[in-house]
Design an enzyme around this catalytic site. Structure first.
Site, PDB file in Angstrom:
ATOM      1  N   HIS A 160       0.852  -1.198   0.000  1.00  0.00           N
ATOM      2  CA  HIS A 160       0.000   0.000   0.000  1.00  0.00           C
ATOM      3  C   HIS A 160       0.892   1.253   0.000  1.00  0.00           C
ATOM      4  O   HIS A 160       0.622   2.224  -0.697  1.00  0.00           O
ATOM      5  CB  HIS A 160      -0.906   0.024   1.228  1.00  0.00           C
ATOM      6  CG  HIS A 160      -1.896  -1.113   1.254  1.00  0.00           C
ATOM      7  ND1 HIS A 160      -3.248  -0.928   1.332  1.00  0.00           N
ATOM      8  CD2 HIS A 160      -1.716  -2.455   1.201  1.00  0.00           C
ATOM      9  CE1 HIS A 160      -3.873  -2.102   1.336  1.00  0.00           C
ATOM     10  NE2 HIS A 160      -2.949  -3.043   1.264  1.00  0.00           N
ATOM     11  N   ASP A 164      -6.585   5.295   1.742  1.00  0.00           N
ATOM     12  CA  ASP A 164      -6.533   3.901   1.358  1.00  0.00           C
ATOM     13  C   ASP A 164      -7.846   3.233   1.796  1.00  0.00           C
ATOM     14  O   ASP A 164      -8.369   3.551   2.874  1.00  0.00           O
ATOM     15  CB  ASP A 164      -5.343   3.360   2.184  1.00  0.00           C
ATOM     16  CG  ASP A 164      -4.909   1.990   1.860  1.00  0.00           C
ATOM     17  OD1 ASP A 164      -5.772   1.109   1.819  1.00  0.00           O
ATOM     18  OD2 ASP A 164      -3.694   1.796   1.695  1.00  0.00           O
ATOM     19  N   ALA A 183      14.181  -7.521  -3.140  1.00  0.00           N
ATOM     20  CA  ALA A 183      14.756  -7.413  -4.488  1.00  0.00           C
ATOM     21  C   ALA A 183      14.386  -6.068  -5.117  1.00  0.00           C
ATOM     22  O   ALA A 183      13.296  -5.554  -4.842  1.00  0.00           O
ATOM     23  CB  ALA A 183      14.191  -8.526  -5.361  1.00  0.00           C
ATOM     24  N   ASN A 227       0.056  -4.936  -7.405  1.00  0.00           N
ATOM     25  CA  ASN A 227       1.225  -4.121  -7.792  1.00  0.00           C
ATOM     26  C   ASN A 227       2.147  -4.938  -8.681  1.00  0.00           C
ATOM     27  O   ASN A 227       2.623  -4.451  -9.719  1.00  0.00           O
ATOM     28  CB  ASN A 227       2.008  -3.647  -6.566  1.00  0.00           C
ATOM     29  CG  ASN A 227       1.216  -2.684  -5.720  1.00  0.00           C
ATOM     30  OD1 ASN A 227       0.816  -1.620  -6.182  1.00  0.00           O
ATOM     31  ND2 ASN A 227       0.950  -3.070  -4.480  1.00  0.00           N
TER      32      ASN A 227
HETATM   33  N1  UDP Z   1       8.591  -5.648  -3.973  1.00  0.00           N
HETATM   34  C1  UDP Z   1       9.911  -5.337  -4.210  1.00  0.00           C
HETATM   35  N2  UDP Z   1      10.853  -6.243  -3.842  1.00  0.00           N
HETATM   36  C2  UDP Z   1      10.561  -7.428  -3.271  1.00  0.00           C
HETATM   37  C3  UDP Z   1       9.207  -7.749  -3.054  1.00  0.00           C
HETATM   38  C4  UDP Z   1       8.243  -6.833  -3.419  1.00  0.00           C
HETATM   39  O1  UDP Z   1      10.222  -4.261  -4.715  1.00  0.00           O
HETATM   40  O2  UDP Z   1      11.473  -8.200  -2.959  1.00  0.00           O
HETATM   41  C5  UDP Z   1       7.539  -4.652  -4.297  1.00  0.00           C
HETATM   42  C6  UDP Z   1       6.860  -4.927  -5.614  1.00  0.00           C
HETATM   43  O3  UDP Z   1       7.563  -4.286  -6.662  1.00  0.00           O
HETATM   44  C7  UDP Z   1       5.469  -4.353  -5.381  1.00  0.00           C
HETATM   45  C8  UDP Z   1       5.239  -4.548  -3.892  1.00  0.00           C
HETATM   46  O4  UDP Z   1       6.526  -4.739  -3.323  1.00  0.00           O
HETATM   47  O5  UDP Z   1       5.465  -2.971  -5.664  1.00  0.00           O
HETATM   48  C9  UDP Z   1       4.395  -5.771  -3.581  1.00  0.00           C
HETATM   49  O6  UDP Z   1       3.051  -5.493  -3.839  1.00  0.00           O
HETATM   50  P1  UDP Z   1       2.043  -6.603  -4.333  1.00  0.00           P
HETATM   51  O7  UDP Z   1       0.724  -5.941  -4.530  1.00  0.00           O
HETATM   52  O8  UDP Z   1       2.590  -7.282  -5.508  1.00  0.00           O
HETATM   53  O9  UDP Z   1       1.999  -7.671  -3.182  1.00  0.00           O
HETATM   54  P2  UDP Z   1       1.833  -7.572  -1.576  1.00  0.00           P
HETATM   55  O10 UDP Z   1       3.158  -7.247  -1.031  1.00  0.00           O
HETATM   56  O11 UDP Z   1       0.823  -6.485  -1.317  1.00  0.00           O
HETATM   57  O12 UDP Z   1       1.362  -8.942  -1.217  1.00  0.00           O
END
Ligand code: UDP
Length: 498
Positions: A21, A130, A365, A386
């Site tokens: 978020h 949100d 990552a 995302n």
């Molecule tokens: N993300 C990242 N590196 C990681 C894991 C996640 O940059 O190792 C970022 C990804 O690019 C995205 C967010 O974290 O912007 C994850 O959001 P998503 O809606 O995919 O999943 P959630 O974390 O809400 O389950």
């Protein structure tokens, strides 16, 4: 004040404390801030170090983006300094929701101060909240300001989860036989789901996991008292459902996505900037390895910011990856991040045997940097919105393992669009080694993979147009900003009345 000495409209942005978020809402803040608005991004002290670089970068570009740091409300069971779901054990996620709820008191106190000490900065004309921070509606009413909901999922996801939540709460969820569920309430047309295409909790509402039960009411779209909705999607991707939400709410719906840094669409800016957290691998090391790989030959494996696979799941996936002979970058979230990680999660000798064709990142990552590299041809993902949007708008098809909430809906949409294929399901699922190999071969080597990449490239092109000059998302950001200017003008006119 703006450069011409006039007051700028001020917007407060309230994100739920989870990286999935925070990340899009920070990007939204930068984007609307670039329209000559002042933006206060609300957070709590433990999260400040994560966001400071992002804020400094925006400020350096002349964007008036500030952190509004509220004191952490006291909540039973919230581990100290762990004010976001990614650093909190799953059993404490309830306390993150409680903390988010309790932020209303310090937020209202801050608002009160803004109206008392107007010379410091104009008080907000609007709060962008949100969906999980629905109390913002009461605050907006209390201070007679506008409020706009940011729904962190796509237009289809928001429409279908609203329908599911309402159907469950009104006990009108329709089942067709053993294996089919139909959502029709508040949707433009009924949508049928097979058992594996929807959150299992929706199947047996009486046995719902406590967090889903708690979240359910928040998934309902409440338009009363709300002036509009902002979405991280773009019109060309989901035009039917953007239109549907406009009809459903009777309010403007500004689709302003994809919320990615403009540097990923050929714009200026730093691709190495921190997103969410500092990456647990040096960028030059990773880029050097990716540069040495063939075009579209590598699969990136990651399951978002919250999911931590069990040892059994991690080992099974490792065996599948090893057996597939494909090249990979895999980010593994375990208890201890850092370069050594928790190697006991992997089959013995895995790292040694795959060292020539795989990179394991223990922790965080740089996802966009990886997905935008030409060597990356597929993304193995849990289908969080995302991640889906990032992957598709960077032209990369997805091998999906949907686990929670709207992730099943995202998987289904991707299958329909021909940009995704499922290889596992549910948070407790254990990947089948053969299936992992088969799906990866399809996505990375077969004709099917080529077709999927071509379809994803089309999404990439559409996204680039949407955020560029004259594009739909850019026009919507401008539309939102002009609405904020109108609100400020109205306030100024009212205050100058005798
Ligand atoms: N993300 C990242 N590196 C990681 C894991 C996640 O940059 O190792 C970022 C990804 O690019 C995205 C967010 O974290 O912007 C994850 O959001 P998503 O809606 O995919 O999943 P959630 O974390 O809400 O389950």
């Amino acid at each position: 004040m703006s450069m011409d000495g006039l007051q700028k409209p001020h917007v407060a942005v309230l994100a739920f404390p989870a990286l999935g978020h925070y990340i899009p809402l920070l990007e939204l803040s930068r984007l609307v801030g670039s329209q000559n608005l002042t933006v206060s991004f609300v957070t709590t002290p433990a999260n400040v170090p994560r966001f400071q670089d992002f804020i400094d970068e925006a400020l350096n570009c002349g964007i008036d983006l500030r952190l509004l740091v509220l004191p952490t409300p006291h909540v039973e069971g919230l581990p100290e300094g762990r004010e976001s779901t990614d650093v909190c054990p799953p059993e404490s996620h309830g306390s993150i929701f409680a903390m988010a709820r309790k932020l209303q008191e310090p937020f209202d106190a801050w608002m009160e101060l803004q109206f008392k000490e107007q010379e410091l900065a104009a008080p907000p004309v609007c709060v962008v909240f949100d969906s999980f921070m629905g109390w913002a509606r009461q605050s907006a009413e209390k201070f007679s300001i506008s409020c706009v909901e940011f729904n962190p999922v796509g237009a289809f996801g928001a429409s279908a989860t609203n329908s599911a939540a309402r159907s469950i709460m009104q006990r009108v969820l329709e089942k067709q036989g053993e294996d089919c569920l139909v959502l029709s309430l508040d949707l433009p047309r009924p949508v049928r789901f097979k058992r594996n295409e929807i959150n299992q909790d929706y199947w047996s509402p009486d046995e719902m996991n406590p967090i889903t039960k708690f979240v359910l009411p928040m998934l309902q779209i409440v338009s009363k008292g709300v002036s509009g909705m902002l979405l991280n999607t773009f019109k060309e991707l989901e035009s039917d459902y953007v239109e549907h939400l406009r009809n459903l709410t009777g309010k403007p719906v500004w689709a302003i996505g994809p919320l990615l840094p403009m540097s990923y669409f050929g714009g200026a800016g730093n691709k190495l900037s921190t997103r969410g957290k500092m990456a647990d691998i040096p960028a030059d090391e990773l880029l050097q390895w990716l540069d040495s790989q063939k075009t579209a030959s590598v699969v990136y494996v990651s399951f978002g910011s919250v999911v931590k696979l069990s040892k059994e799941q991690t080992k099974a996936l490792a065996r599948g990856l090893e057996g597939s002979k494909q090249h990979f970058v895999w980010t593994i979230k375990v208890t201890h991040s850092g370069r050594s990680g928790n190697a006991e999660y992997l089959p013995e000798g895995f790292l040694e045997r795959t060292k020539d064709r795989g990179v394991v990142i223990w922790g965080w990552a740089p996802q966009l940097l990886i997905l935008s590299h030409p060597s990356v041809g597929a993304f193995m993902s849990h289908c969080g919105w995302n991640s889906v949007l990032e992957s598709l708008t960077l032209g990369v098809p997805i091998a999906g393992w949907p686990m929670f909430g709207e992730q099943f809906l995202n998987m289904r949409t991707m299958e329909e669009m021909g940009v995704g294929i499922q290889f596992c399901e549910h948070p407790g699922g254990v990947p089948d080694e053969e299936k992992v190999g088969e799906v990866l071969r399809q996505v990375l080597s077969d004709d099917k993979g080529k077709e999927m990449r071509t379809a994803a490239q089309k999404v990439k092109e559409m996204a680039r147009k949407a955020v560029g000059d004259g594009g739909s998302s850019k026009a919507n950001v401008q539309g939102f900003a002009s609405e904020m200017r109108k609100l400020l003008k109205m306030r100024q006119e009212q205050s100058s009345l005798p």
